[in-house]
Design an enzyme around this catalytic site. Sequence first.
Site, mmCIF file in Angstrom:
data_model
loop_
_atom_site.group_PDB
_atom_site.id
_atom_site.type_symbol
_atom_site.label_atom_id
_atom_site.label_comp_id
_atom_site.label_asym_id
_atom_site.label_seq_id
_atom_site.Cartn_x
_atom_site.Cartn_y
_atom_site.Cartn_z
ATOM 1 N N ASP A 111 0.792 -1.205 0.170
ATOM 2 C CA ASP A 111 -0.016 -0.043 -0.032
ATOM 3 C C ASP A 111 0.931 1.326 0.089
ATOM 4 O OD1 ASP A 111 -2.357 -1.173 0.102
ATOM 5 O OD2 ASP A 111 -2.521 -1.426 2.297
ATOM 6 N N ASP A 129 -7.124 -1.546 -4.552
ATOM 7 C CA ASP A 129 -8.023 -1.149 -3.825
ATOM 8 C C ASP A 129 -8.995 -0.106 -4.627
ATOM 9 O OD1 ASP A 129 -7.047 -2.664 -1.989
ATOM 10 O OD2 ASP A 129 -5.841 -0.981 -1.086
#
Length: 152
Positions: A111, A129
């Site tokens: 991330d 995402d």
Amino acid sequence: MLSIVLAIVAVVVDQVTKWLVATRMALHSEIEIIPGFFSLQYVHNTGAAFGMLRNGRWFFVAVAALAVAGILYYLRQPESRHPLLRVALGLVMGGAVGNMIDRIATGRVVDFLLFYWRDYYFPNFNVADICVTVGVGLLFLHLVLVERKGTA
């Protein structure tokens, strides 16, 4: 075909951006892009969205694989012809595959996108995402605007 092409593009963009971050930034380092609002911050996530259910590697791989299988099956059905639905499903599938690749390969997801305002920090996330979130939003929009009118 639109869904498959979109899913492939999503996976490629997701994997390339994660690779760029992982090879050019130190873990937990941060590059401020828009002061007080947006940074690139390299972190590993062993959980789901927002770090929930940490260490659920194989559970998330199984859920993603089932979601992709279900989407592929549904795309073969006549009722899946609407372009908005195909875009939505392609994005969800691409995002699921993007994060599934990370989980299978390393047991965690990279991330790196971090939005914040003052003392509020939205949890780090990645391109996969975004694809899943936008895809689910478009799926909801399709259900509200198209399915309710019976024009699918």
